[in-house]
Enzyme design. Structure first.
Site, PDB file in Angstrom:
ATOM      1  N   ASN A   8      90.672  12.699  65.958  1.00  0.00           N
ATOM      2  CA  ASN A   8      90.127  11.364  66.213  1.00  0.00           C
ATOM      3  C   ASN A   8      89.927  10.694  64.862  1.00  0.00           C
ATOM      4  O   ASN A   8      88.889  10.837  64.228  1.00  0.00           O
ATOM      5  CB  ASN A   8      88.810  11.479  66.975  1.00  0.00           C
ATOM      6  N   ARG A  89      93.937  10.712  69.171  1.00  0.00           N
ATOM      7  CA  ARG A  89      93.492   9.376  69.574  1.00  0.00           C
ATOM      8  C   ARG A  89      94.395   8.349  68.894  1.00  0.00           C
ATOM      9  O   ARG A  89      94.535   8.341  67.668  1.00  0.00           O
ATOM     10  CB  ARG A  89      92.052   9.139  69.146  1.00  0.00           C
ATOM     11  N   HIS A 178      88.444   1.494  71.425  1.00  0.00           N
ATOM     12  CA  HIS A 178      87.365   2.438  71.743  1.00  0.00           C
ATOM     13  C   HIS A 178      87.278   2.688  73.250  1.00  0.00           C
ATOM     14  O   HIS A 178      86.225   3.063  73.765  1.00  0.00           O
ATOM     15  CB  HIS A 178      86.001   1.948  71.240  1.00  0.00           C
ATOM     16  N   LEU A 207      79.021   1.537  68.170  1.00  0.00           N
ATOM     17  CA  LEU A 207      78.701   0.927  66.881  1.00  0.00           C
ATOM     18  C   LEU A 207      78.924   1.915  65.756  1.00  0.00           C
ATOM     19  O   LEU A 207      78.211   2.907  65.631  1.00  0.00           O
ATOM     20  CB  LEU A 207      77.240   0.451  66.874  1.00  0.00           C
ATOM     21  N   GLY A 208      79.934   1.642  64.947  1.00  0.00           N
ATOM     22  CA  GLY A 208      80.232   2.462  63.786  1.00  0.00           C
ATOM     23  C   GLY A 208      80.912   1.604  62.751  1.00  0.00           C
ATOM     24  O   GLY A 208      80.729   0.384  62.717  1.00  0.00           O
ATOM     25  N   GLY A 210      83.957   0.896  62.773  1.00  0.00           N
ATOM     26  CA  GLY A 210      84.544   0.000  63.756  1.00  0.00           C
ATOM     27  C   GLY A 210      83.540  -0.132  64.878  1.00  0.00           C
ATOM     28  O   GLY A 210      82.888   0.842  65.259  1.00  0.00           O
ATOM     29  N   ARG A 239      85.990  -5.198  58.707  1.00  0.00           N
ATOM     30  CA  ARG A 239      86.625  -6.215  59.531  1.00  0.00           C
ATOM     31  C   ARG A 239      85.665  -7.364  59.818  1.00  0.00           C
ATOM     32  O   ARG A 239      84.486  -7.147  60.084  1.00  0.00           O
ATOM     33  CB  ARG A 239      87.123  -5.598  60.844  1.00  0.00           C
ATOM     34  N   ARG A 284      74.204   2.913  55.840  1.00  0.00           N
ATOM     35  CA  ARG A 284      73.179   3.658  55.098  1.00  0.00           C
ATOM     36  C   ARG A 284      73.005   3.107  53.688  1.00  0.00           C
ATOM     37  O   ARG A 284      71.880   2.994  53.180  1.00  0.00           O
ATOM     38  CB  ARG A 284      73.541   5.143  55.071  1.00  0.00           C
ATOM     39  N   GLY A 331      75.131   3.543  66.183  1.00  0.00           N
ATOM     40  CA  GLY A 331      74.356   3.468  67.426  1.00  0.00           C
ATOM     41  C   GLY A 331      73.655   4.760  67.776  1.00  0.00           C
ATOM     42  O   GLY A 331      72.552   4.752  68.337  1.00  0.00           O
ATOM     43  N   ASN A 333      72.817   7.261  65.494  1.00  0.00           N
ATOM     44  CA  ASN A 333      72.026   7.877  64.427  1.00  0.00           C
ATOM     45  C   ASN A 333      70.991   6.978  63.775  1.00  0.00           C
ATOM     46  O   ASN A 333      70.169   7.462  63.003  1.00  0.00           O
ATOM     47  CB  ASN A 333      72.971   8.408  63.343  1.00  0.00           C
ATOM     48  N   GLU A 381      84.321  11.426  72.562  1.00  0.00           N
ATOM     49  CA  GLU A 381      85.722  11.063  72.707  1.00  0.00           C
ATOM     50  C   GLU A 381      86.605  12.303  72.712  1.00  0.00           C
ATOM     51  O   GLU A 381      87.636  12.347  73.401  1.00  0.00           O
ATOM     52  CB  GLU A 381      86.142  10.127  71.570  1.00  0.00           C
TER      53      GLU A 381
END
Length: 398
Positions: A8, A89, A178, A207-208, A210, A239, A284, A331, A333, A381
């Site tokens: 992935n 993926r 996703h 949420l990451g 991407g 992006r 972070r 999302g 962590n 995933e």
């Protein structure tokens, strides 16, 4: 016992898991973060042990071989020959690929030809397919497409307001991405709420680096934030998310760029959190700097703001909401970001239980009895990929 590896690969990370089938036992899993940056982090874990190291200038090729070498070194496998299949993926399958597919030279060429729909991801996926095929020549390679979930989205939300003949001729529609994650989250939410999926109105937040948001109604995708490509939607790591299309010729002229592709490269690779902050793509890093750096704080505020806008829009479009689901690297962590987003939608009557938000790893994080449940669900995933890989292998073996 069959061993299947899932790959992935995101725009800046590589997640993988090694499964033993048919029990779906996870033999090992790992994550490589900050690929192609000065220092990457490599992590591998099994039920008995954990391994972590920092690696300078880690590329995709060295990452793949590092994973396989460590699996042998830590005796998770005796040799690479034990791995019989790999599920990859792949982000964009357009309307050509509507299910997991055995990768042949023709399929690989088609994945590359669909790069216009996912310029950051499809070339990278094809690159990983080639690398893994070379490293594991005995294994069958299966592509599982992110976009296949959204081929079921209603046309009213799937197509753009352009001449309809262009939509048909050039396969122009909102494919979203996703999809593997959003479909898993919807099904898992139904399990946790003990409700039939077809009766639930859901908004799933992946949420990451991407990021995408999906509205789900009657068990099917109803709307999604990403578009023809993964560039559309909310603000992401590099992006831009949604912009005025006229920005493309405007920047091309102002920056004296050769063509529109140069502007698209800016919007894909130099914008988002990185472009606003000038510091990093990583939430972070921005949170560590936000008290003293106004651009870092602005980047976080815009990230939250765009997500709030989409939730409000989808809430209205769905005619209410049964559950809001947080997932993805940020999302899952970052309890503080979850709290900031939820504060932004208080007008909808959606709230968090702060203790649950801080402590739970999966489950309901809204107050007991809330009319709209808020859930934290670590996406899986890889489990979805391995299941679809097995299905594709069964089809090819008939």
């Amino acid at each position: 016992m069959q061993r299947i590896l899932t790959i992935n690969a995101g725009s800046s990370s590589l997640k993988w898991k090694l499964f033993a089938l048919p029990m779906e036992t996870i033999l090992a899993h790992g994550l490589v973060e900050r690929l192609n940056q000065p220092v990457a982090t490599f992590k591998l874990a099994t039920a008995e042990q954990k391994f972590s190291q920092s690696v300078t200038d880690l590329t995709a090729e060295t990452a793949v071989n590092l994973v396989l070498d460590k699996l042998e070194e830590l005796a998770v496998i005796n040799s690479r020959q034990e791995i019989t299949a790999v599920g990859h993926r792949v982000v964009a399958g357009a309307d050509i690929f509507k299910q997991a597919t055995l990768i042949t030279p023709t399929v690989l060429e088609q994945i590359m030809n669909l790069s216009d729909y996912a310029p950051l991801h499809n070339p990278a996926a094809a690159h990983y397919i080639k690398l893994v095929t070379a490293a594991l020549p005995q294994a069958q390679q299966i592509a599982v497409f992110d976009s296949q979930f959204f081929t079921r989205m209603p046309e009213v939300n799937a197509i753009y307001s352009i001449p309809y003949e262009y939509t048909q001729q050039y396969r122009i529609r909102r494919y979203g991405e996703h999809g593997i994650s959003h479909e898993y989250l919807a099904n898992r939410a139904a399990d946790l709420l003990d409700q039939p999926l077809k009766k639930l109105k859901l908004i799933t937040l992946h949420l990451g680096s991407g990021a995408s948001i999906t509205a789900i109604k009657d068990g099917q995708p109803f709307d999604t934030s990403m578009g023809l490509t993964p560039l559309a939607g909310v603000t992401m790591g590099t992006r831009s998310g949604d912009t005025d299309p006229a920005l493309v010729p405007f920047l091309q002229k102002k920056l004296a760029l050769a063509n529109a592709t140069d502007v698209t490269n800016i919007l894909n690779n130099k914008s988002g959190l990185l472009g606003i902050s000038g510091i990093s793509t990583d939430m972070r890093d921005l949170k560590a700097a936000e008290q003293t750096d106004t651009r870092a704080k602005l980047a976080i505020d815009i990230f939250v703001n765009r997500i709030v806008k989409y939730i409000g829009s989808y809430y209205t479009e769905l005619g209410g909401l049964d559950a809001l689901i947080f997932s993805g690297g940020i999302g899952e962590n970052d309890a503080d970001i979850r709290a900031r987003i939820t504060r932004g939608i208080q007008a909808l009557g959606i709230t968090l239980d702060e203790q649950r938000n801080q402590k739970l790893r999966e489950g309901v994080i809204s107050p007991a009895g809330a009319s709209t449940a808020v859930l934290l669900i670590p996406t899986d995933e890889e489990l979805a990929i391995v299941r679809q890989t097995v299905q594709a292998l069964n089809v090819t073996q008939r």
